[in-house]
Design a protein around this motif. Structure first.
Motif, PDB file in Angstrom:
ATOM      1  N   ILE A 194       3.351   5.296   1.029  1.00  0.00           N
ATOM      2  CA  ILE A 194       3.927   3.940   0.391  1.00  0.00           C
ATOM      3  C   ILE A 194       3.338   2.652   1.312  1.00  0.00           C
ATOM      4  O   ILE A 194       3.230   1.608   0.573  1.00  0.00           O
ATOM      5  CB  ILE A 194       5.584   3.999   0.674  1.00  0.00           C
ATOM      6  CG1 ILE A 194       6.086   3.004  -0.679  1.00  0.00           C
ATOM      7  CG2 ILE A 194       5.869   3.534   1.893  1.00  0.00           C
ATOM      8  CD1 ILE A 194       7.645   3.044  -0.702  1.00  0.00           C
ATOM      9  N   CYS A 195       2.870   2.950   2.469  1.00  0.00           N
ATOM     10  CA  CYS A 195       2.230   1.939   3.021  1.00  0.00           C
ATOM     11  C   CYS A 195       0.608   1.544   2.946  1.00  0.00           C
ATOM     12  O   CYS A 195       0.311   0.626   2.939  1.00  0.00           O
ATOM     13  CB  CYS A 195       2.433   2.247   4.589  1.00  0.00           C
ATOM     14  SG  CYS A 195       4.077   2.247   5.337  1.00  0.00           S
ATOM     15  N   LEU A 196       0.353   2.878   2.368  1.00  0.00           N
ATOM     16  CA  LEU A 196      -1.184   2.577   1.855  1.00  0.00           C
ATOM     17  C   LEU A 196      -1.120   1.759   0.338  1.00  0.00           C
ATOM     18  O   LEU A 196      -2.168   1.207   0.136  1.00  0.00           O
ATOM     19  CB  LEU A 196      -1.800   3.926   1.603  1.00  0.00           C
ATOM     20  CG  LEU A 196      -1.959   4.850   2.988  1.00  0.00           C
ATOM     21  CD1 LEU A 196      -2.529   6.005   2.666  1.00  0.00           C
ATOM     22  CD2 LEU A 196      -3.156   4.072   3.870  1.00  0.00           C
ATOM     23  N   ILE A 197      -0.034   1.640  -0.214  1.00  0.00           N
ATOM     24  CA  ILE A 197      -0.074   1.131  -1.507  1.00  0.00           C
ATOM     25  C   ILE A 197      -0.464  -0.427  -1.387  1.00  0.00           C
ATOM     26  O   ILE A 197      -1.469  -0.841  -2.155  1.00  0.00           O
ATOM     27  CB  ILE A 197       1.270   1.117  -2.366  1.00  0.00           C
ATOM     28  CG1 ILE A 197       1.323   2.574  -2.711  1.00  0.00           C
ATOM     29  CG2 ILE A 197       1.167   0.499  -3.554  1.00  0.00           C
ATOM     30  CD1 ILE A 197       2.863   3.037  -3.248  1.00  0.00           C
ATOM     31  N   PRO A 198       0.256  -1.151  -0.482  1.00  0.00           N
ATOM     32  CA  PRO A 198      -0.162  -2.562  -0.540  1.00  0.00           C
ATOM     33  C   PRO A 198      -1.480  -2.681   0.193  1.00  0.00           C
ATOM     34  O   PRO A 198      -2.200  -3.821   0.017  1.00  0.00           O
ATOM     35  CB  PRO A 198       0.894  -3.253   0.387  1.00  0.00           C
ATOM     36  CG  PRO A 198       1.361  -1.998   1.311  1.00  0.00           C
ATOM     37  CD  PRO A 198       1.196  -0.897   0.163  1.00  0.00           C
TER      38      PRO A 198
END
Length: 1339
Positions: free
Chosen positions: A1131-1135
């Motif tokens: 989920i941190c890689l999405i932004p």
């Protein structure tokens, strides 16, 4: 009831049948059909109940010697009917005449006394029937004379009676009777009932012969005569060889076989237990490793093929001119427009700040000061439970339920003491035992002295400003309060109730056969108590109590350690364990302050305690928290030095230092200090904001977030400063315009990194783990403040510093002015990157090796990631010099069982119904897969299920406690005052007139619920050892008038067992996994049997059985640690991708490359750290989330710079990018972190060394390597094509510049004033224009 009391009561009137006259062999006939005894001949004078000194006075009469023929009974007589009831095994089948050798009085006495045997063995009907059969044979067998001899007569109150006799019994019959009973459990102690009737022997030492020796010896304190059981009969006689039931056989159609708990042969075949996680294998090799290896080899082949094809393609000289129509169209798309808009905003903002630096700086300072004031309102979370488990997690809900129904789990303060070699002791039984020195009296007395010092230690504590004095007794767990106010202290000395006088008591014992005299002392009592700790009176001649002075049993595996739990080696224990059990109180309770003060005093006392004989380890409930706090305080200096090193580096490294002469002016110490203050201000303002809104934070936030923000913030500071230093002011610009233009160029890059990191951390806060949530939110807010302060306060200081530099004023002492000098435009670091580093890196062979090497590293680390150990070992939570480490070591060596585990029934269950309760209990007639049985099965396979003991079952003890016992119910545990039926009359009450609760063994559901509260307040004692107050006082939660039905029900209860010892987090997590698996199986069983809805009294979906253990709250996180880690990182890689894509002009290639490289860094970090002893847990997850943030700094700047370059060659674009951004990344991120991280190696806290020094060092080195080695090489192969819009814009500017210069040159020619310089400019511009329009094979 004691062994002496209980067992004597079972057997004394059975044995009283056998006192015989001394007769010569010639007067006795040993033919079949002849009696040896018949009728009673009065009491033996010394055993006359009118002057008995024993507790039990109904010792019975001695039997008469009567060598008559067996009496044939009339089937219609009362004598025959009494025999059929008491000894049905003696009734002849098929109409044969029945003859016996006992009169009606003997039968009546035998029936009454055999009823008492159920107090020990009633769980196993086969065993009970074999007891009955044995004593029926001895008392009434028609062939009595064939296996019995009277050897001694004594005078009685009437005449003479038999006092000593020899009974010959076959080995087979003796073994069968013994085998049917040997595994029967005594529920209250979870020990074997056989240990109560075997002279203190248990296990393999309790042989059939020793069992019979106990039953036949007057030394048990009860038997009125001696019976010498022998297995070899003299000539002319035959040993008794009767039928005996096997424990797995039902004695009659109306009875049940013994349960699995009491009879191993009754156990169903155990299911084949498959490993919980079968390793993925391909053949005999690790499946993941094989697949990754194949992927790597395929990559090598394909990549090599790609290079060959690319080389051949380039040699074909295929060229393509740029399509200006396409390029112009690209320049008008939203991507370019977005970039232009963002750059213009930053350009205008930069110019504004540069023109108004003082106003902006003062405003920023005021806002920071206002927010920093909130620091004093910060709520600091130190409770580990609040940090590592969310309020909504399953384990917290189970903990809250347990606390609500049964009270908070108690606290333990423990001392483990060990001594050296052993010595040998010969018991009065003639058996030799090895005793460890720790069981010598002088050592036991020293342990008692230590125990008493702590027990009666006065402690001062403050409540509302008033100083109070308290002792352990004010806060300890007192199970029998208010009847007994002694604290629960488990220690060896409590086998003598902590009374030295009891320990030094001795008694003489003379063996009747060998006539040898033994001295019975404390060691014989000890040997008995470790086998039957719930005994109130042992069967040795000492007749001492084994129960602790607090009224409960002292289980040997809690008082001694280091021996084999399954053997008889407690006498050889190398260590003794002293445990104080302290109650847990609510935080607002004043007694909590006393608990805190007492535990502190306990630790201080033990820290100063020395012993001539003992080596010891100690532990308090507060020890881990104290040691963590101590290490934090000790490491303040280390952190301070680490920060100072980083600060010093930043302050010095920001300077250009192009020449020695320019150092005073080029120095950026004041600017560096300002940058550091900006970073610190961002951290404190974020914490202050949390203080204002009342959001809790933790030490992890305070220790880790500054490092993270330093790395991220320093990078942006370096990029902004170096870009300004590298830039040259244009002729028509003032300083403000120049700073604005520089800000327009680097601002988007700063925004890209900061926004990506900020949103990534905000998304990271979606976790259920409070510690990670607090860290992620603090990091996100701090990064946001840091970015805002960088583009306000720091930019203002930069503009002021630029004025100082332009004025040639000395740094710090700006009042001193130096002579102007022309500075060099490039720093040494920039020169190194441009001339040496980047060209070498772009060498074809170097690039090939780099690609293969880094991909290979990632593949290897992917394999390592599948082997990462999940957990956080508790020994890592304390410093290396902590006393707690020694305690953990002693725990692993000397503890035989782990902590208690409670299997809790959640929801109303119909325990009062016998059919429903058969799924709960563990005795005969209970379901094969009942709750208690399943836990018992698990304890038999402790290596898999991690359960060491069967469960202590309040239900089984209660149904033993409830029925009437003894003649007329006089020995019943459950009694009421005859004239006050609602008043409980305990067995210890010998004054009141009392009546048994029940008239017979059957009870109704109303009876069950009516008398259950009495069982829970009944103290165990000599008269009734089944009282449930000490063992089950808080184990049952009763709801009166359930749902208004007028019926009382049990809506919650627990069944306690003990886990296996766990020191490593892997083992503790396994304990939780297996306990939940077992509880789920039990729940499914209970629900499957609830077909008519009569068993579960509420919604079936809400009912469950769950395990509860104090440390589960710390280890539940590891059950989903891998999934949580993947989710958080994902989920941190999405932004990261989203903002890279948007802010780089909707460049899909750049977004993918950024994410791919960051993933490689994270995977490599996790894999390499696993080799360095770093496990996967919440702390490492925090660092991996931080790694994503740091990786953005290493990657995004380089990718953005590359994407903005427009050279035809990707290699040259890389070289230009490295020249521009490489020094900033290297100096601003890598070198900023490394000095401070290296200092952390000297921290005393192991958590800091392992999870911050090791992980942060690996993250920084890998980030540097990927950002400055792998990424440039990767971009040179697979980087995004030239941005057409930017290229079009550059070429448009070049054409305009060309036209302008051309017109100027033409004008100069006309005026005859054209010089060579202008011609050269024209030629250079024309050449650049031509180069830009040729050979673009990308388009």
């Amino acid at each position: 009831m004691t062994c002496g009391g209980l067992n004597g009561y079972i057997f004394h009137t059975v044995l009283n049948q056998f006192h015989i006259y001394k007769v010569t062999a010639t007067t006795i006939s040993h033919e079949p059909g002849m009696c040896m005894l018949y009728g009673n001949c009065g009491y033996y004078e010394e055993n006359d109940p009118t002057h008995s000194k024993g507790i039990y006075i109904n010792l019975g009469e001695l039997p008469c010697l009567d060598n008559r023929k067996a009496v044939v009974l009339d089937k219609t007589s009362a004598h025959y009917k009494s025999l059929a009831k008491t000894c049905p095994n003696l009734i002849k089948p098929d109409g044969e005449p029945t003859a016996i050798c006992c009169d009606p009085q003997q039968l009546n006495t035998l029936e009454r006394q055999l009823t008492a045997s159920v107090l020990v063995f009633n769980r196993c009907p086969s065993c009970v029937e074999n007891f009955r059969g044995l004593y029926c044979q001895i008392t009434c067998s028609p062939n009595q004379a064939t296996f019995m001899n009277v050897t001694e007569m004594r005078n009685t109150t009437e005449t003479e009676g038999a006092f000593t006799e020899s009974i010959y019994i076959s080995e087979t019959y003796a073994t069968n009777v013994h085998t049917s009973c040997k595994d029967v459990i005594f529920p209250q102690t979870n020990g074997k009932a056989m240990a109560l009737v075997c002279n203190g022997f248990s296990g393999d030492d309790c042989t059939p012969q020793r069992f019979l020796d106990y039953l036949g010896s007057t030394n048990n304190g009860i038997a009125p005569l001696n019976m010498d059981f022998q297995q070899i009969a003299p000539e002319g006689m035959a040993p008794l060889d009767a039928f005996a039931y096997k424990c797995q056989d039902a004695p009659s159609p109306t009875e049940f076989a013994c349960s699995c708990t009491d009879c191993e042969a009754s156990c169903p075949a155990p299911p084949i237990l498959q490993p919980d996680q079968v390793p993925f294998m391909i053949g005999t090799a690790d499946g993941v490793a094989v697949i990754v290896l194949i992927i790597f080899l395929a990559f090598v082949v394909l990549f090599t093929a790609y290079l060959v094809i690319d080389f051949m393609f380039k040699n074909g000289n295929v060229k393509q001119k740029i399509d200006y129509m396409v390029a112009e169209a690209e320049s008008k798309k939203v991507g370019k427009s977005t970039q232009d808009f963002i750059s213009s905003v930053f350009r205008r903002w930069g110019s504004f700040v540069a023109r108004n630096p003082v106003v902006v700086l003062i405003s920023a300072i005021l806002v920071c000061v206002a927010l920093c004031v909130g620091v004093k309102f910060v709520i600091l979370t130190t409770d580990p439970i609040e940090l590592w488990s969310s309020a909504g997690s399953r384990v917290r809900q189970e903990k809250d339920y347990y606390d609500e129904k049964f009270g908070a789990f108690y606290r333990t303060e423990m001392i483990i003491m060990k001594l050296k070699p052993q010595y040998e002791y010969t018991s009065f039984t003639g058996v030799k035992y090895n005793f460890s020195n720790i069981l010598e009296t002088k050592y036991i007395l020293e342990m008692l002295a230590l125990q008493n010092e702590l027990r009666y230690m006065n402690v001062s504590y403050e409540v509302d400003g008033e100083v109070n004095i308290g002792t352990l007794n004010d806060i300890c767990f007192i199970p029998l309060s208010p009847d007994n106010n002694n604290c629960t202290i488990t220690s060896v000395m409590n086998y003598w109730q902590n009374d030295p006088n009891e320990m030094f008591k001795t008694a003489n014992y003379t063996d009747k056969i060998s006539e040898e005299t033994y001295v019975v002392d404390y060691r014989d009592h000890f040997l008995y108590c470790v086998q039957a700790p719930a005994t109130v009176q042992d069967t040795t001649p000492l007749k001492q109590n084994c129960m602790g002075d607090f009224g409960g049993p002292v289980f040997p595996y809690l008082a001694l350690g280091g021996q084999d739990l399954q053997g008889n080696g407690y006498n050889e224990a190398p260590s003794s364990i002293l445990t104080f059990v302290v109650s847990n109180f609510a935080k607002e309770d004043n007694r909590t302050k006393l608990v805190t003060a007492w535990e502190k005093q306990f630790l201080r006392f033990m820290d100063n305690y020395t012993s001539e004989y003992f080596d010891f380890a100690y532990f308090s409930e507060r020890s881990p928290e104290d040691e963590l706090e101590r290490s934090s305080q000790t490491d303040v200096v280390v952190f301070a030095v680490s920060y100072l090193v980083i600060f010093a580096y930043i302050a010095i490294a920001l300077g250009t230092y192009t020449s020695l002469k320019r150092i005073p002016v080029d120095s950026k110490i004041s600017l560096g200090v300002s940058g550091i203050l900006v970073i610190l201000a961002s951290v404190f303002t974020s914490i202050g904001l949390f203080g204002y809104i009342g959001y809790a934070t933790s030490l992890i936030v305070i220790e880790v977030v500054p490092f993270l923000v330093l790395a991220i913030g320093a990078d942006n500071i370096f990029i902004l400063t170096l870009e300004y230093q590298r830039d040259e002011r244009k002729p028509d610009e003032d300083l403000a315009d120049q700073i604005g233009r520089v800000m327009g160029e680097v601002g988007p890059s700063m925004l890209l990194c900061s926004l990506t990191e900020c949103v990534a951390f905000f998304l990271g806060a979606l976790t259920d783990m409070p510690a990670v949530e607090q860290f992620a939110l603090a990091a996100a807010v701090a990064i946001a403040f840091d970015f805002l302060l960088q583009i306000t306060a720091f930019l203002a200081v930069l503009s002021l510093d630029a004025r100082r530099t332009r004025g040639n004023r000395v740094d710090v002492c700006c009042c001193i002015k130096m002579e102007p000098a022309e500075p060099n435009t490039k720093t040494y670091l920039e020169t190194f990157f441009h001339k040496y580093y980047a060209p070498v890196l772009m060498n074809d062979l170097v690039r090939y090796v780099v690609m293969i090497g880094f991909v290979g590293l990632s593949c290897w680390c992917t394999i390592l990631c599948t082997r990462i150990t999940v957990g956080l070992d508790q020994d890592l939570s304390v410093p290396k010099d902590s006393y707690v480490l020694k305690y953990f070591d002693y725990m692993e060596k000397y503890l035989d069982v782990g902590v208690p585990v409670y299997f809790v029934t959640k929801g109303a269950y119909n325990f009062a119904d016998k059919n429903a309760s058969s799924l709960i209990c563990g005795s005969a007639g209970c379901d094969t897969y009942s709750l208690t049985q399943q836990i018992s099965y698990a304890s038999q396979n402790a290596s898999y299920w991690r359960i060491e003991t069967p469960a202590a079952s309040w239900y089984d003890d209660y149904v033993d406690w409830l029925p009437p016992q003894g003649v007329g119910g006089r020995k019943s545990c459950c009694r009421y005052e005859t004239f006050h039926p609602n008043e409980f009359c305990p067995a210890t009450d010998t004054v009141s007139k009392c009546s048994p609760c029940l008239k017979n063994e059957d009870y109704t559901p109303d009876d069950f619920m009516q008398y259950l509260p009495w069982f829970l307040i009944d103290n165990p004692g000599v008269e009734c050892n089944k009282g449930g107050h000490s063992a089950y006082g808080n184990a049952v939660n009763i709801v009166n008038n359930y749902t208004g039905s007028g019926t009382d029900v049990v809506d919650a209860s627990y069944f306690m067992a003990f886990h296996s010892v766990c020191i490593k987090s892997v083992d503790c997590t396994e304990n939780l996994i297996k306990a939940r698996k077992l509880a789920d199986n039990i729940t499914k069983t209970l629900k499957a049997a609830n077909k008519d809805g009569n068993n579960i009294l509420e919604n079936e979906e809400d009912f469950e059985v769950f395990p509860y253990c104090l440390y589960y709250v710390y280890y539940e996180q590891y059950l989903t640690a891998v999934e949580d880690t993947l989710f958080q990182l994902g989920i941190c890689l999405i932004p990261t991708f989203a903002f890279s894509f948007i802010l780089l002009g909707f460049d899909f290639y750049s977004g993918i490359i950024t994410v791919l490289t960051i993933v490689m860094i994270v995977v490599d970090t996790a894999g390499l750290c696993s080799l360095w002893g770093v496990d996967m847990n919440a702390v490492s997850l925090i660092n991996l989330v931080a790694a994503i943030g740091l990786s953005v700094e290493f990657i995004s700047h380089v990718v953005r710079t590359f994407s903005l370059k427009t050279h035809i060659s990707k290699k040259k674009r890389v070289i230009e990018s490295m020249t521009t951004m490489g020094p900033a990344v290297f100096a601003g991120v890598a070198l900023t972190n490394l000095p401070g991280i290296i200092v952390l190696n000297w921290a005393t806290a192991q958590l800091i060394q392992i999870f911050f020094f090791r992980m942060c060092l690996v993250i920084t080195l890998l980030g540097t390597a990927h950002g400055l080695i792998f990424l440039p090489v990767f971009l040179s192969y697979f980087g995004p094509p030239v941005n057409k819009a930017i290229l079009y814009e550059e070429q448009s500017e070049l054409r305009k510049a060309t036209q302008t210069v051309y017109m100027n040159v033409e004008k100069a020619d006309q005026e005859k004033q054209c010089d060579k310089t202008n011609k050269n400019v024209y030629m250079n511009v024309e050449k650049a224009d031509q180069e830009k329009q040729c050979d673009y094979t990308e388009f």
